[in-house]
Design a protein around this motif. Structure first.
Motif, short mmCIF file in Angstrom:
data_model
loop_
_atom_site.label_atom_id
_atom_site.label_comp_id
_atom_site.label_asym_id
_atom_site.label_seq_id
_atom_site.Cartn_x
_atom_site.Cartn_y
_atom_site.Cartn_z
N TYR A 130 22.19 32.65 -17.61
CA TYR A 130 21.23 31.89 -16.82
C TYR A 130 21.81 31.54 -15.45
CZ TYR A 130 18.62 27.64 -15.49
OH TYR A 130 17.89 26.68 -14.83
N LEU A 131 21.07 31.89 -14.38
CA LEU A 131 21.52 31.64 -13.02
C LEU A 131 20.87 30.41 -12.39
CD1 LEU A 131 21.40 35.30 -11.62
CD2 LEU A 131 23.41 34.06 -12.47
N GLY A 132 19.62 30.17 -12.72
CA GLY A 132 18.89 29.06 -12.11
C GLY A 132 17.41 29.18 -12.41
N GLU A 133 16.62 28.30 -11.80
CA GLU A 133 15.19 28.29 -12.09
C GLU A 133 14.39 27.84 -10.89
OE1 GLU A 133 13.72 24.45 -14.17
OE2 GLU A 133 15.59 25.00 -15.17
N HIS A 134 13.07 28.13 -10.96
CA HIS A 134 12.11 27.72 -9.94
C HIS A 134 10.88 27.18 -10.66
CE1 HIS A 134 14.59 30.09 -7.15
NE2 HIS A 134 14.57 31.02 -8.08
N MET A 135 10.54 25.94 -10.39
CA MET A 135 9.37 25.31 -11.01
C MET A 135 8.24 25.23 -9.99
SD MET A 135 9.03 21.45 -12.59
CE MET A 135 10.46 21.66 -13.65
N LYS A 136 7.03 25.56 -10.42
CA LYS A 136 5.85 25.46 -9.57
C LYS A 136 4.79 24.66 -10.31
CE LYS A 136 6.67 29.98 -7.42
NZ LYS A 136 6.11 31.36 -7.21
N ALA A 137 4.27 23.61 -9.67
CA ALA A 137 3.24 22.78 -10.29
C ALA A 137 2.43 22.09 -9.20
CB ALA A 137 3.88 21.74 -11.20
N LYS A 167 22.95 28.33 -21.68
CA LYS A 167 23.02 29.24 -20.53
C LYS A 167 23.07 30.71 -20.93
CE LYS A 167 23.50 25.59 -17.89
NZ LYS A 167 22.41 25.10 -17.03
N VAL A 168 23.61 31.03 -22.10
CA VAL A 168 23.76 32.42 -22.54
C VAL A 168 22.60 32.80 -23.44
CG1 VAL A 168 25.20 34.06 -23.78
CG2 VAL A 168 26.27 32.32 -22.34
N ASP A 169 21.93 33.87 -23.07
CA ASP A 169 20.81 34.38 -23.85
C ASP A 169 21.19 35.74 -24.43
OD1 ASP A 169 18.07 34.33 -24.80
OD2 ASP A 169 17.66 35.88 -23.31
N TYR A 170 20.74 36.05 -25.61
CA TYR A 170 20.99 37.37 -26.20
C TYR A 170 19.83 37.74 -27.11
CZ TYR A 170 22.52 34.51 -30.17
OH TYR A 170 22.57 33.58 -31.18
N GLY A 171 19.64 39.05 -27.26
CA GLY A 171 18.53 39.51 -28.08
C GLY A 171 18.50 41.02 -28.19
N ILE A 172 17.31 41.54 -28.50
CA ILE A 172 17.12 42.97 -28.74
C ILE A 172 16.08 43.52 -27.77
CG2 ILE A 172 16.42 44.72 -30.42
CD1 ILE A 172 19.04 43.40 -31.11
N SER A 173 16.38 44.66 -27.16
CA SER A 173 15.45 45.37 -26.27
C SER A 173 15.06 46.70 -26.89
CB SER A 173 16.09 45.62 -24.90
OG SER A 173 16.17 44.44 -24.15
#
Length: 229
Positions: A130-137, A167-173
């Protein structure tokens, strides 16, 4: 009789040489590097359930492919991807979305069929940071109770202000696509790929609100391959 034996010997030698040549061709390695880019359409699997629609984002990266055997190879990718979710307020005039930026590393098995044009299937593990985020509302998520007409009752809203704890995400593609050769060294590919995250983005301890918060995305990309070997 001797002539027949000589003919059989010559035929055996020719057939053996052809088989050896095919075997050598069969195991000739193929190494390529490439670039790709496209769109991500993502949601988050929340438990308890949160009403959402797909959140669009961008994805782009670099690729390396190694093929040692006919119909099978390996792919490594380093990608930037925007995932996240978009709230579904139905008929209410509110808008909320959250883009989550990740750098992803993918290791994929590459199964393909065809020569001049290929149909392929890719599948394997993926890990992201995870690098960061942007929220829009169009409202203040931290002051929802004072917003006239905001659906506070009978709606889950905790996810709007919940921090990204993991922060670390993992899964299957897994993806399907096609590759079209321009010439011996250059080709273009298109792919549609699904990703399901096995990690959560929010803390899921006993005292926390959400039991699950797994990312899901569907991407559509176009890529370019250059064969270096």
């Amino acid at each position: 009789m001797k002539l027949s034996i000589k003919i059989l010997t010559i035929l055996s030698f020719l057939l053996g040489g052809e088989t050896l040549l095919q075997a050598q061709t069969h195991y000739q390695s193929n190494v390529a590097i490439g670039l790709k880019g496209g769109m991500d359409f993502s949601e988050v699997f929340f438990n308890p359930h949160v009403k959402q629609t797909f959140q669009p984002g961008v994805t782009a990266g670099i690729m390396v492919r190694y093929i040692e055997e006919n119909h099978f190879g390996l792919i490594g990718e380093l990608n930037f991807a925007q995932r996240g979710w978009k709230e579904n307020f139905e008929d209410d005039p509110f808008h909320y979305s959250r883009d989550l930026d990740y750098i992803d590393l993918c290791f994929l098995a590459h199964v393909y069929f065809g020569k001049r044009g290929r149909f392929f299937f890719n599948a394997g593990p993926q890990v992201g940071y995870y690098l960061g985020e942007h929220m829009k509302a169009n409202f203040d998520p931290y002051n929802m109770s004072n917003i006239p007409g905001f659906p506070v009752i009978n709606r889950i809203n905790q996810q709007m202000t919940e921090p990204i704890n993991i922060k670390v995400d993992y899964g299957i593609s897994a993806g399907l696509g096609g590759e079209f050769n321009i010439n011996r060294r250059n080709s273009i590919c298109v792919e549609c790929r699904f990703y399901f995250g096995l990690a959560n983005i929010f803390s899921t301890k006993r005292a926390d609100y959400f039991n699950a918060s797994n990312q899901m995305s569907l991407s559509a990309t176009i890529g370019y391959w250059f064969r270096v070997k």
